[in-house]
Design a protein around this motif. Structure first.
Motif, short mmCIF file in Angstrom:
data_model
loop_
_atom_site.label_atom_id
_atom_site.label_comp_id
_atom_site.label_asym_id
_atom_site.label_seq_id
_atom_site.Cartn_x
_atom_site.Cartn_y
_atom_site.Cartn_z
N VAL A 290 0.81 -1.20 0.00
CA VAL A 290 0.00 0.00 0.00
C VAL A 290 0.85 1.27 0.00
O VAL A 290 0.53 2.25 -0.69
CB VAL A 290 -0.96 -0.03 1.21
N LEU A 291 1.97 1.30 0.73
CA LEU A 291 2.78 2.51 0.76
C LEU A 291 3.43 2.80 -0.58
O LEU A 291 3.54 3.96 -1.01
CB LEU A 291 3.86 2.40 1.85
N ALA A 292 3.87 1.75 -1.25
CA ALA A 292 4.47 1.94 -2.58
C ALA A 292 3.43 2.48 -3.57
O ALA A 292 3.72 3.38 -4.37
CB ALA A 292 5.06 0.63 -3.07
N LYS A 293 2.24 1.94 -3.50
CA LYS A 293 1.19 2.42 -4.40
C LYS A 293 0.79 3.85 -4.09
O LYS A 293 0.55 4.66 -5.00
CB LYS A 293 -0.03 1.50 -4.30
N ILE A 294 0.74 4.18 -2.80
CA ILE A 294 0.42 5.56 -2.42
C ILE A 294 1.50 6.51 -2.91
O ILE A 294 1.22 7.60 -3.42
CB ILE A 294 0.24 5.64 -0.89
#
Length: 1740
Positions: A861-865
């Motif tokens: 999720v952090l990479a996508k954000i």
């Protein structure tokens, strides 16, 4: 004053020897030995208080400090006594035990007096002092206890609470709890004697001193002592043991035998009466035998006053009442029942206990229980009247409004009824009370809309009463119970049957349900909500909302008696019949709620029989549900409206789920699930089922089944997949409600009730609306609904179902919501954005809670954000401050979540946090636009124009991306600093944390942002379009501020590191020179001007880098660099001179170094720098083709053009800094080159001047021209320097003509070329330079200009054609939209405008003639130059629109970016020209111009406009002249400053006109103008006037003038032969608005009348002439001179010179030969209506 004497005592003045009531007076008495012995009365205590030192031998036991304090306590003043008591307490703490023993004999008398003092503060202080004393002396107090105890007990009953509590505290401090009773027993006789004396002996006069006390205070004190004494008697009786009370009978008998004692019971003072009742109650309780002895007095006193309604008396009265009837057996014999007792009691009942029901009502049952049966002749009548009056009191609105009052009244009423019914079981009275008294109250509570009786314990007590009646072993009672329930049922059925009555909104249904609930649950109580008062708008259509809901708390269910049970069943049946027959929601609600209390088979069978008759079935519940309820529900579903009926039916069905078998439950729920087709009905059903799942296994099994799960997904998919419209919101609300039920309901081990696979399916389905938004073309109307629904659903999932965080669907949903939040592409409202942000925050918190420090940053999720954020910030649509703010807010929220949920001490957490932060900063790719390079080159900031890849189409985006990066870096740095403050103060640790924040990537990003900021700074300088966009300007300002703050917060190591990165990039790519040009000033400022670069790394750099960094070398290195540059320049051959990296670049660097090195070492460097000039001259001698002399510039190459540009800039710098060191050779080269270069510009086509390289050349030449002209005008001959002798002459006679004959036409040509077009960048620099050059044109050149002819047909101006042509060319330029053009035109016109009045003076066509009969002689006016007046008119029209509606005291700032700015500037400049023209005119013309301006109201408009332009607080604007430089940038402040200068010029030039205007204004305007002028202008003007006189003590022929600056005075001494006059002219504070005063201190040789006439003339000249003081004195002197020369005065005005046109008397009478002014004669003829001589009266 003490004692509150009615006669005021005299003040303490000098000579008044009367001592004050103060400690100081006591000390004086003691020290003097004259204090008298204080007599303290008779008794066991000592008879005196030794207050004098002379008596010390008589009693040495009393300490001197105590003696002084006790003396203070004898004073009358309350403050003195309070201070004395406080000091006494302090002494008790400080002194030894022996000293305290010494004061004990004197304390009782003082304490007894203080305890009765009028002032409560004295009494309270006395108790505090007593507490302090007894805590120290303890047992030593015993001998004096009897003397103290009376007042002590009295004080414990003081009417002032703090006094009583202090006395009680002192008593508890003195005696332990076990000893307190013993102390009272010990002193009981003395205490009772003291109290008896207060009650029957003392009067108002004996308790107080009538001489020193006001009557009102005496009365208050007496009543207070009476009250406290009565209370103290009660306290004494209740505190003593029973065996000790008997010994007090005799003293109490003495008290009761006193007639005065019984008078207190009839006192008009309520507190006395209350205390009397309280004391009698105690007497009855403690000494009943004695009370019986005085029954004849006690009984009437108490029982005849039951109607007393004072709240302070009522508790004591009713306690006394119950005590009397309980303790005095014969009390009723002494009471008149019919005339006194019963009427008073009836009044109490009818009035609702006078608002004291909480106190009185509880005593009514004990009262009637003690009433003898034979007291009333007819008991039935008495009780009937009793309850009738009671009902009347219950019905009062005031009673029912108060919950406590109502509850108390109802409880007492029902208790009394219950008591009388039980006591009269089987009698007619009991039935009558039940049916005639209780029944109406119950009916009123149920049927009356405004009644609040149902909120009281009425129904609970009713059930208990009827249960007791029905269970009584008496047929009559049972029959009465049956009648009661039957009658009540009939009354209720009447209203139930009427649908209209039921729907009135009186919550009748709730009352019925509450009644039944109280019958089944007797412990039920109404929970009253206590909250804040708020106002609510109640809809007229929803009247039910007006009635507050009743919340109840139930207890254990009881079995109802037969009649009550039948009553409930009949109500249930009636409600069902009406609901089934009329499909009434109200009746159905009643039925459902009542059925919940009694759902027995008997009831269900009756309901079935009501519908289908007698049906044979195994279970009535099964038949009822399937055959009655389900069809009813299906019928409701067919109507399509899900109303309250459906909810109630579901409620009814759910009641029977517990009695059905599992198969029946499954079948029932399947049918209902199929029947409920819409989501709203589904939610209603599921809400009931989920509530029953925990207690009903069958329901739980069905909810966990496959059919329900699939049906849930199907319904959700149908809603989320359909088109979004207005009706979609209602369906999504139901979905959210169902989702909340599904996620919130858990079973064993905290598992979801619904299987997980269906919940995960719901999560996937919920993303469908957002996916549809992504592909939709227009989402403005649907995005709000879709995003709000998904956000609320996601938040519900993430907060209640944390297991879903691990799924891919949850990750996608979090990322999607974050994207919607950070980009705001749907433009939804703030509320929806907050919901969206809360949703993805909740999801990320769940992710962090699940993964912890092991959360990967390269995936998940952090990479996508991070990827979403990068796409948003780098998008070309990222072009607003709102987008930057939104993105930063989202990032900050995200970082806060990370920082909160990660372990601070964990290395993995720190690595994760740092890694993710580095991903949030976006990299920039940007190029410097070509226009920026052109601007820099033309402006001289760069040696040449580099080859670029073209303009950056994404330029605007880079600004906002850079702003985002910098703000993010700043925030990250702040968080690190805050973290370091929390962790440690170690410098090494802080450095480590700072290094962790400012990584190489972060510093490189900061450098790129600085590069963007640099580009923007130059862009805003040349692009007016960008300047006029507020948001772009705001973004640029924010970026500059943030960058400065970041650099300032960096430590020196990181600052140096940032410079090294920038320097390396400058070497690699020359465009980063811009970054250096911005970064270096910031670093220098941060380090307090102490930032120097090393020279050696710069020597091998490209020339642009050297140009950028030279300013930040140390002075010695700058000198060294200059020498190196000159050396390189001298080593160049002619061919290398034109190369960009040769002569062009070196000259560019050198021209910038000139200003640096000549600041401190001008003498040393002049030879070196002039050597460079000599080298340039040698190039010219070797190859004349290198210089563009008198030829078309277009034919030359770019290198040649740039070489000439840089040569011009070098010469500019040399002339500016080293003009005094230049030789003839240098000046000849400069001037010849200047003439030749100007001619080359003239020979070049005008259109070619738009070429950047040619613009660079033109600007440098014109700037050199301006600098040379300024130098020759302001420096040569005025400042030290070795200038050639004939330099100015050669310039004036030869060079200037050749130059300015070209520059003035060039100015007009270039202006016309750019006219009507937006001018910016290098074009703006060119226009500014040519304007500045034109402004330097000298007056002779202007008067002999060679501009093309421009004359206007019909123009009758007296000006010669050449001058009028110049006016016609220049005046319209004042209206230009370019400030530089306006200023240039102003300077040109300002040079010639002083020459214009002479042509008006020579204008013969305007002469008014010499004849007195000419009609125009009186008001001769003349217009100032018409071209200037036209500009004033045009600009004034626009200005009036902007300023007309503003009051004069309101300042209106004019923005430099607005169109009004140029019109305002034109208006102000035009008026400055007019005022200069006016000042240059001779006095006679001034009057004509003034008359014209006055007649056409120009002055009125000017003054009003100027005050609206000037600031309200002009900080030093009147002390300094505005900068009228052509090359300066305009600003709002400049307009205000010019306005202030213009106002100052008006007051100097036209003081009389300004004064007349001021006097003609209204009071408010006049006051503001006067205040403003006095505060800011007058002092400056006065100083200027005085200085103009003071310079050399101005001398006129026969007149000496001197000044006195401090007193604002001018002294003029006129001397002629034997005549000598000395005059003092005083300037007012509001000069020149106020009147100037003139007085004569000395005069010789002039008669009084003659001098008064001359003085009047001088006053007139000073007040009414538009000039300064010198002008007025000069005019007055000329008038007096003519008089002494023998010229006769005009016999009309008695002046020699006319006051306005300054003419001599020239028209003579043919008879008397006297001469008159033509204007005076005209006025005489006009006003006298004849043509006779004013003197001889003959025809003129």
């Amino acid at each position: 004053m003490p004692g509150h004497s009615s006669k005021k005592q005299s003040q303490r003045t000098k000579g008044n020897l009367r001592p004050s009531s103060s400690s100081h007076a006591a000390e004086l008495l003691t020290s003097a030995g004259t204090a008298s012995t204080g007599f303290i009365g008779f008794g066991s205590a000592p008879k005196y208080v030794p207050a004098s030192s002379a008596l010390d031998d008589m009693d040495t036991s009393l300490d001197s400090d105590f003696r002084l304090v006790l003396r203070k306590l004898t004073k009358r003043d309350a403050t003195t006594k309070i201070k004395g008591l406080q000091e006494f307490g302090e002494l008790c703490k400080e002194k030894s035990e022996e000293d305290l023993k010494g004061v004990l004999p004197f304390w009782p008398r003082t304490y007894n007096k203080m305890a009765l003092d009028i002032d409560y503060r004295v009494r309270e202080a006395a108790q505090q002092a007593m507490s302090t004393l007894v805590s120290r002396v303890r047992r030593n107090l015993a001998p004096y206890l009897r003397n103290l105890m009376g007042a002590w007990v009295l004080s414990q009953c003081d009417t002032y609470p703090t006094v009583a509590s202090s006395a009680q505290g002192a008593f508890q401090d003195a005696f332990p709890p076990v000893k307190q009773t013993e102390a009272l027993v010990f002193c009981k006789e003395s205490v009772l004697e003291y109290l008896t004396e207060n009650l029957i002996t003392h009067t108002q006069q004996t308790l107080s001193d009538p001489k020193s006390t006001e009557p009102e205070d005496m009365e208050n004190k007496y009543n207070r002592v009476l009250t406290s004494s009565l209370l103290a008697v009660r306290k004494l009786l209740s505190s003593l043991p029973a065996n000790e009370i008997e010994s007090l009978k005799q003293p109490i008998t003495t008290l009761l035998d006193s007639a005065k004692f019984w008078k207190h019971g009839k006192s008009k003072i309520n507190m006395v009466k209350g205390a009397m009742y309280y004391m009698l109650a105690g007497l009855c309780q403690m000494l009943p035998e004695l009370a019986n002895s005085y029954a004849s007095k006690i009984s009437p006193l108490v029982l005849h006053n039951l109607d007393d309604n004072d709240a302070a008396i009522v508790p004591y009265l009713w306690e006394a009442t119950l005590s009397v009837i309980n303790c005095i057996q014969e009390c009723w014999k002494h009471v008149n029942v019919q005339k006194a007792f019963w009427p008073k009691l009836r009044k109490v009942l009818e009035t609702g206990c006078h608002g004291n029901a909480v106190v009185i009502a509880t005593n009514l049952l004990p009262l009637i229980s003690k009433i003898p049966a034979d007291l009333f002749p007819d008991n039935d009548k008495f009780y009937d009247e009793f309850f009738t009056c009671f009902k009347l009191g219950l019905s009062l609105r005031s009673v029912q409004k108060s919950t406590s009052e109502c509850s108390a009244m109802v409880r007492s009423y029902m208790e009394c009824a219950h008591y009388i019914i039980i006591q009269n079981t089987g009698k007619t009275l009991s039935s009558c009370i039940l049916l005639d008294q209780v029944m109406p109250v119950v009916e009123a509570s149920l049927l009356e809309k405004d009644s609040t009786l149902y909120k009281s314990p009425l129904y609970t007590m009713l059930g208990q009463l009827l249960n007791a009646v029905e269970n009584a072993d008496n047929s009559a009672m049972k029959q009465a119970s049956l009648k009661f329930w039957t009658h009540l049922k009939n009354s209720l059925e009447v209203k139930l049957t009427s649908t209209e009555e039921l729907e009135k909104g009186d919550n009748f249904d709730e009352r019925i349900v509450f009644l039944v609930k109280c019958l089944f649950y007797p412990q039920t109580e109404v929970k009253q909500k206590v909250g804040k008062v708020k106002f609510q708008v109640i809809s007229e259509t929803d009247t039910r909302s007006k009635i507050p809901k009743v919340e109840v708390s139930a207890g254990t269910k009881v079995e109802l008696a037969e009649h009550a049970s039948n009553f409930v069943q009949d109500l249930i049946l009636t409600a069902f019949e009406l609901a089934h027959k009329h499909f009434s929601a109200s009746h159905l609600r009643i039925f459902a709620q009542l059925l919940e209390f009694d759902s027995s088979d008997k009831v269900v069978a009756k309901v079935i029989a009501c519908c289908h008759g007698d049906v044979e079935t195994e279970t009535t519940s099964h038949y009822f549900v399937f055959e009655i309820c389900i069809p009813w529900i299906q019928k409701l579903q067919e109507t399509g409206e899900i109303g309250p009926e459906f909810t109630h039916l579901v409620h009814v069905v759910c009641i029977f789920l517990s009695v059905l078998d599992e198969e029946s439950v499954k079948l029932l729920l399947d049918n209902m699930s199929k029947t409920c087709k819409d989501l709203k009905s589904q939610y209603i059903l599921l809400e009931k089922l989920f509530g029953l799942a925990g207690s009903n296994p069958s329901v739980l099994t069905w909810l966990q089944g496959e059919q329900f799960g699939e049906q849930l997904l199907s319904h959700s998919r149908a809603v989320c997949d359909r088109e979004i419209d207005d009706s979609w919101k209602e369906e999504t609300t139901s979905i959210l409600n169902i989702l909340s039920l599904v996620l919130a309901t858990r079973v064993g081990n905290n598992k979801l009730l619904v299987p997980r696979k269906y919940v995960d399916g719901l999560l996937s389905i919920l993303q469908l609306p957002l996916q549809k938004l992504a592909v939709a073309k227009s989402v403005s109307n649907r995005a709000e609904l879709a995003l709000g629904f998904v956000s609320r659903a996601a938040k519900c999932f993430f907060s209640q179902y944390k297991e879903c965080i691990m799924t891919d669907s949850a990750t996608d949903l979090i990322v999607t919501l974050f994207m919607m939040s950070v980009s705001d592409q749907c433009h939804v409202g703030e509320e929806t954005m907050v919901e969206t942000r809360e949703a993805w925050c909740s999801g990320i918190q769940g992710v962090l809670h699940t993964f912890g420090d092991n959360l990967p940053t390269d995936s998940g999720v952090l990479a996508k954000i991070s990827s979403i954020l990068q796409e948003t910030v780098t998008s070309e649509k990222f072009t607003s401050l709102q987008q930057v703010s939104t993105a930063l807010q989202c990032v900050q929220t995200l970082l806060d979540i990370l920082h909160t949920h990660l372990q601070e001490d964990s290395e993995e957490a720190s690595t994760l946090y740092t890694s993710f932060c580095s991903q949030l900063v976006e990299k920039l790719e940007q190029h410097v636009p070509a226009k920026t390079w052109e601007y820099l080159c033309v402006n001289g900031d760069y040696p040449y124009i580099p080859q670029t890849e073209g303009t950056d189409s994404r330029f605007l985006h880079t600004l906002f991306t850079s702003l985002y990066n910098c703000k993010l870096l700043q925030q990250l740095h702040i968080e690190v600093c805050l973290g370091s403050d929390k962790q440690t103060e170690n410098v090494a640790m802080e450095t480590s944390l700072s290094s962790k924040c400012w990584t190489d990537e972060s510093l490189c990003c900061l450098m790129e942002s600085i590069q963007s900021m640099a580009i923007w700074q130059f862009e805003t300088q040349y692009s007016k379009m960008l300047q006029s966009t507020p948001e772009i300007g705001e973004a640029s300002a924010q970026l500059s501020a943030v960058v400065s703050n970041i650099i300032q917060d960096l430590d020196m190591n990181h600052q140096d590191k940032l410079w090294q990165y920038t320097f390396t990039r400058m070497i690699e790519a020359e465009e980063y020179v811009l970054c250096g040009k911005v970064l270096l000033p910031v670093l220098n400022t941060v380090r307090n001007e102490d930032f120097y670069l090393e020279l050696s790394p710069l020597l091998d750099c490209a020339l642009p880098v050297l140009l950028c960094t030279a300013e930040y070398l140390s002075p010695s290195n700058q000198v060294t660099l200059t020498e190196i540059i000159v050396a390189r320049l001298l080593s160049l051959d002619v061919d290398s001179a034109k190369h960009l990296d040769g002569g062009v670049g070196l000259l560019c660097v050198l021209s910038n170094l000139v200003a640096m090195v000549t600041v401190t070492k001008e003498d040393e460097m002049s030879e070196v720098l002039l050597g460079a000039v000599d080298q340039v001259i040698s190039w010219k001698e070797e190859n004349d083709e290198l210089f563009l002399y008198s030829r078309d510039i277009v034919e030359a190459t770019t290198d040649i053009v740039l070489l000439n540009s840089q040569v011009g800039r070098l010469l500019y710098a040399v002339v500016d800094r080293l003009s005094g060191s230049l030789t003839d050779k240098h000046w000849d080269f400069i001037m010849c080159s200047l003439v030749s270069w100007i001619q080359s510009i003239e020979e070049t086509q005008l259109a070619k001047l738009c070429d950047p390289s040619i613009q660079c050349y033109t600007v440098s030449v014109l700037d050199l021209l301006v600098n040379v002209a300024v130098c020759l005008r302001e420096k040569v001959g005025k400042v030290p320097g070795n200038y050639p002798e004939n330099l100015v002459t050669e310039w004036t006679e030869f060079f200037s003509e050749s130059i300015f004959t070209v520059t003035l036409p060039l100015f007009l040509k270039i202006h016309n070329m750019y006219k009507g077009k937006p001018v910016a960048g290098s074009d703006q620099l060119l226009l500014t330079s040519v304007c500045n050059a034109a402004a330097q044109t000298t007056k002779p050149q202007l008067l002999e200009h060679k501009l093309p002819p421009l004359l206007v047909a019909g123009d009758l101006s007296p000006l010669p054609d050449n001058l009028q042509c110049l006016m016609n060319h220049m005046c319209p330029l004042l209206l230009s939209n370019q400030r530089c053009v306006q200023m240039a035109a102003f300077h040109v016109l300002h040079s010639i405008v002083d020459s214009l009045p002479q042509y008006d003076k020579e204008d013969k066509s305007f002469d008014a003639g010499a004849a007195g009969g000419d009609d125009k002689e009186e008001n001769v006016t003349r217009s100032p130059p018409a071209r200037i007046m036209k500009i004033v008119d045009e600009s004034s029209t626009i200005l009036e629109v902007v300023l007309s509606d503003l009051p004069i005291e309101t300042s209106q700032p004019i923005s430099e970016l607005s169109e009004e700015y140029h019109y305002t500037l034109s208006y102000l400049l035009s008026w400055k020209l007019l005022l200069y023209f006016f000042k240059s005119a001779p006095p006679e013309l001034r009057q004509e111009y003034a008359g014209y301006l006055q007649d056409h109201r120009y002055i009125d408009h000017l003054m009003f406009n100027i005050f609206r332009i000037m600031p309200n607080i002009p900080s030093k604007m009147f002390q300094h002249k505005p900068d009228m430089d052509v090359a300066e940038c305009g600003s709002s402040t400049e307009i205000q400053h010019i306005g202030c200068a213009l106002y100052m010029q008006i007051l100097k030039t036209m003081p009389a006109m300004a004064r007349n205007w001021w006097k003609s204004q209204d009071r408010k305007t006049s006051a503001y103008v006067d205040t403003f002028t006095t505060k800011y202008v007058s002092s400056v003007l006065c100083t200027s006037e005085i200085r103009s006189v003071q310079k050399t003590d101005v001398q006129l022929q026969d007149m000496t003038i001197k000044a006195r600056p401090i007193t604002r005075e001018v002294i003029a001494v006129y001397s002629l032969e034997e005549v000598s006059i000395e005059m003092v002219i005083s300037l007012p504070q509001n000069y020149p608005l106020g009147n100037i005063s003139v007085i004569s201190e000395k005069r010789v040789g002039v008669s009084g009348p003659q001098w008064e006439k001359w003085l009047l003339q001088l006053n007139i000249f000073l007040q009414h002439q538009n000039g300064n003081i010198m002008d007025g004195l000069r005019l007055w002197k000329n008038n007096i001179d003519k008089r002494f020369e023998g010229v006769d005065e005009c016999m009309i005005c008695f002046y020699v010179l006319h006051g306005t046109n300054f003419q001599l008397p020239r028209i003579a009478c043919r008879t008397c030969k006297k001469k008159f002014h033509s204007s005076c004669l005209y006025k005489w003829f006009n006003t006298s209506h004849n043509c006779t001589c004013p003197l001889c009266r003959n025809v003129f």
